[in-house]
Each structure stands twice: as C-alpha cells, then as structure tokens.
Motif scaffolding. Structure first.
Motif, PDB file in Angstrom:
ATOM      1  N   GLU A  87      32.680  37.100  25.083  1.00 27.40           N
ATOM      2  CA  GLU A  87      32.841  38.219  26.020  1.00 27.40           C
ATOM      3  C   GLU A  87      32.442  39.498  25.306  1.00 27.40           C
ATOM      4  N   ILE A 141      37.844  35.202  29.553  1.00 28.17           N
ATOM      5  CA  ILE A 141      38.137  35.034  30.981  1.00 28.17           C
ATOM      6  C   ILE A 141      37.303  35.978  31.837  1.00 28.17           C
ATOM      7  N   LEU A 142      37.146  37.224  31.407  1.00 33.41           N
ATOM      8  CA  LEU A 142      36.382  38.183  32.210  1.00 33.41           C
ATOM      9  C   LEU A 142      34.915  37.768  32.300  1.00 33.41           C
ATOM     10  N   GLU A 167      34.676  34.794  34.727  1.00 33.04           N
ATOM     11  CA  GLU A 167      34.821  35.167  36.134  1.00 33.04           C
ATOM     12  C   GLU A 167      33.536  35.783  36.678  1.00 33.04           C
ATOM     13  N   GLN A 168      32.838  36.554  35.864  1.00 37.96           N
ATOM     14  CA  GLN A 168      31.560  37.092  36.318  1.00 37.96           C
ATOM     15  C   GLN A 168      30.513  35.990  36.455  1.00 37.96           C
ATOM     16  N   ARG A 186      31.050  33.023  37.382  1.00 37.31           N
ATOM     17  CA  ARG A 186      31.302  32.297  38.636  1.00 37.31           C
ATOM     18  C   ARG A 186      30.482  32.894  39.777  1.00 37.31           C
ATOM     19  N   GLN A 187      30.430  34.211  39.835  1.00 44.49           N
ATOM     20  CA  GLN A 187      29.657  34.857  40.897  1.00 44.49           C
ATOM     21  C   GLN A 187      28.174  34.554  40.748  1.00 44.49           C
ATOM     22  N   THR A 199      31.270  25.903  40.431  1.00 46.04           N
ATOM     23  CA  THR A 199      32.007  26.205  39.203  1.00 46.04           C
ATOM     24  C   THR A 199      33.417  25.638  39.275  1.00 46.04           C
ATOM     25  N   ARG A 214      37.413  25.299  38.525  1.00 46.24           N
ATOM     26  CA  ARG A 214      38.568  26.179  38.361  1.00 46.24           C
ATOM     27  C   ARG A 214      39.111  26.092  36.940  1.00 46.24           C
ATOM     28  N   SER A 265      39.859  28.264  27.061  1.00 47.20           N
ATOM     29  CA  SER A 265      39.805  29.659  26.630  1.00 47.20           C
ATOM     30  C   SER A 265      40.407  29.808  25.237  1.00 47.20           C
TER      31      SER A 265
END
Length: 209
Positions: A98, A135-136, A139-140, A142-143, A152, A154, A158
């Motif tokens: 990240e 995590i951040l 999450e990006q 995933r989009q 993707t 769940r 991590s």
C-alpha cells in the motif's frame, strides 16, 4: 477442505497466477509472494505460477485503442509472456503493498494493458503495509477488477506491520493465523475458479457481450 471443495479439487488443478505487484527497489513483495505460493502448493488444488511484474516492461503510455475494444491489440514485445500467462490462469491472487493509501502504478499498468485476460475469473488479494496491512489498496483494486468483469473474493490475507511478522529469512514468526486466512481464501478460489472455468468453456464470456 469441505467435501464440496475436496470434490472440486480432485478435478484438473486450477492454474493460479500469483502476481507480485511491487517493482520498487528493496521491495518486500517477493517474500510475501513466496510464502503465499507455498500455501497454495500445499493446498493441493492448484498449479502455481508466480508472476513478478519486475520482469516485464510496463509502459505507462497506453495505446490509443483500449484493450476493451481491441483485445488482441499489439503490445510491447517484452509483454507477450505476461499476457500469455495471465490468459492461461484460471484464478489470480494479487500480492500488493500500500503506497499512499493505494496500490502501485506498476500493478495498474499491468491491469490496464489487458482486458479479456481478467474476465470471469476469481481474484484474491494478499496485502502488506505498515499500518492497514494493505486493506486500502485491496479495496481500490476491487473497483478496478469489477470494471473488468472479474470476481473479487471477500476473504483476503493481510499483513499489517509486516516487518515485525517475518524474520530475516522471510519466515513468519507466528504462521498459524495467516496460514488459516490463506486456506480460507484458497478454498474460496477452488469453488469460484472451478465454477467459472467450466462456465467459460461452456459459454465464452466475450460471446455474451
């Protein structure tokens, strides 16, 4: 493994691409990817292909016609092996750090140079960073992968403050928790990977567009 996952795993092994997303000097990604690849190999349902983006030139300047409109577009000569390996994969796991609350540019370039190679395939994530454990960034991602018609998962793995979790030899000091999380994600990949592989064979995804 559950009975259902065991049944699926008894079929032809799924081809799992494990992508090392960071290319920076001194990166920790290969250590995390090596650990995860070992988990996948021990799981028994996968043929594992570790793809290091540092081995492939990834121009940030994209062609005028995007791969969504021209899937068989001309790519740089050095990218042919990456394209072939992504296309051959039944499932993908992205190992990402990240950087500034997001994922590295090298990973975005690899994604954007391809399109059909991601379609109707499951994508899992293994993240590492100082605080959030990636995590951040995940999450990006995933989009991004949702836009490419990938599925993707769940469940993720991590590693927050990863530099405290591995010893100097790259071995986890307390492996039980991460190994358990990896098994859950790998079991999910078996289900989704098997179902989507069969679906792509019976009804090629591009033909539905």
């Amino acid at each position: 493994m559950s009975d259902l996952v065991s049944d699926l795993a008894s079929e032809a092994p799924l081809r799992l691409a494990v992508i090392i997303g960071s290319v920076r000097e001194g990166r920790f990604g290969p250590v995390v990817a090596r650990w995860f690849a070992e988990q996948a190999e021990q799981h028994g349902a996968f043929t594992v292909d570790v793809i290091d983006l540092a081995d492939t030139p990834l121009p940030l300047e994209l062609p005028p016609v995007p791969p969504a409109l021209e899937p068989d577009m001309a790519r740089p000569d050095g990218m042919a092996d990456l394209t072939r390996r992504l296309g051959a994969a039944d499932a993908v796991v992205v190992v990402t750090p990240e950087y500034n609350r997001s994922f590295p540019a090298s990973l975005k370039a690899a994604v954007d140079w391809h399109y059909t190679q991601w379609q109707a395939k499951p994508v899992g994530f293994v993240g590492y960073s100082g605080g959030s454990g990636g995590i951040l960034a995940m999450e990006q991602l995933r989009q991004v992968f949702g836009e490419l018609h990938a599925h993707t998962l769940r469940d993720v793995v991590s590693f927050p403050r990863y530099y405290l979790l591995f010893d100097q030899d790259g071995t986890l000091k307390e492996p039980e928790g991460p190994a358990g999380a990896a098994k859950v994600m790998l079991d999910r990949l078996v289900w989704w990977g098997s179902v989507l592989r069969d679906a792509r064979r019976e009804r090629p995804f591009a033909a539905q567009l």
